[in-house]
Write an enzyme that holds these catalytic residues in place. Structure first.
Site, mmCIF file in Angstrom:
data_model
loop_
_atom_site.group_PDB
_atom_site.id
_atom_site.type_symbol
_atom_site.label_atom_id
_atom_site.label_comp_id
_atom_site.label_asym_id
_atom_site.label_seq_id
_atom_site.Cartn_x
_atom_site.Cartn_y
_atom_site.Cartn_z
ATOM 1 N N ASN A 90 -14.282 -44.701 10.727
ATOM 2 C CA ASN A 90 -13.458 -44.816 9.675
ATOM 3 C C ASN A 90 -13.304 -46.584 9.530
ATOM 4 O OD1 ASN A 90 -11.019 -45.052 7.762
ATOM 5 N ND2 ASN A 90 -10.164 -45.778 9.566
ATOM 6 N N TYR A 159 -20.945 -56.959 1.289
ATOM 7 C CA TYR A 159 -20.189 -55.746 1.735
ATOM 8 C C TYR A 159 -20.853 -54.503 1.329
ATOM 9 C CZ TYR A 159 -16.155 -52.189 1.334
ATOM 10 O OH TYR A 159 -15.449 -51.135 1.638
#
Length: 252
Positions: A90, A159
């Site tokens: 995560n 990103y």
């Protein structure tokens, strides 16, 4: 649906947000949870919260971008809880943590934090989790990605690339590890409500919400519920998939 039987879960970046919700959900269903966060105080606070609710957890703070740090994390988990059965990748640098720029205006030095955390961090954790899973012929690897990796967004090229790299890794690992009883999947998230979104201009938020058929942003619990299913025996025939958890945004 989910019977952990004392299985061990490592959730990276679990001191707050989505990671915290996942840690709390798995602990509530009987998993022994290793809470990783770059910030030791956040990791310790999350452990206290889980234990106050009757769960069992241990704080394993550290920088997942550094392989030696991840080695220490796995050593501590093995010595306190046992080998990792569930790995939830995560931790990552979110869009709120970067300056949005057109790709031509970025510099290579701007790329490195994203590549180190969002790419190398996932590689490090998977590399150290996989051998013990193979030995036990069972495991679950679940990575948290972003819809920007599937659809692309202007001013987010690096990103998106860093998140897409993780998707490719998990898909390839599913081919290698399936014969060993290990599933590998990715959750592709839409926008999740956070302190940043709650403090944003209401008109801007309303325009953003209109892009979502469900007319709301996601929550950590939405993501945690999907993780819980993939971690369960019921999710045991689902592998190599990138599953959108996004309120209908970029459907398909």
């Amino acid at each position: 649906m989910f019977e952990s039987n004392g299985k061990v879960a490592l959730i990276t970046g679990a001191g707050r947000g989505v990671g915290a919700a996942v840690a709390e959900m798995l602990a509530a269903h009987g998993a022994l949870v290793a809470v990783n966060d770059l910030n030791p105080d956040r990791a310790a606070s999350m452990v206290e919260r889980i234990e106050s609710e009757g769960g069992r957890a241990v704080a394993v703070p550290g920088d997942i971008a550094a392989y030696t740090s991840v080695e220490e994390i796995f050593h501590r988990i093995a010595s306190t809880l046992g080998p990792v059965d569930f790995l939830v990748n995560n931790a990552g640098i979110p869009t709120a943590g970067i300056e949005l720029s057109y790709f031509a205006d970025t510099r290579p030095s701007d790329w490195q934090p994203l590549l180190q955390v969002n790419v190398a961090g996932v590689l490090n954790c998977c590399h150290l989790a996989v051998p013990a899973m193979i030995e036990r012929k069972w495991g679950r690897i679940i990575s948290i990605s972003s819809d920007s990796a599937r659809t692309g967004e202007s001013m987010m090229a690096v990103y998106a690339a860093s998140k897409a790299a993780g998707v490719g890794l998990i898909r390839s690992l599913s081919k290698e590890l399936g014969p060993h009883g290990i599933t590998c999947n990715t959750l592709s998230l839409g926008t999740i409500a956070s302190e940043d979104t709650r403090s944003s201009d209401p008109e801007k938020v309303d325009r953003h919400l209109r892009r979502y058929p469900m007319r709301r942003l996601g929550t950590g619990d939405d993501v945690a519920a999907a993780v819980l299913w993939l971690a369960s025996e019921s999710g045991g025939w689902t592998t190599g998939q990138t599953i959108p958890v996004n309120g209908g945004f970029a459907a398909g």
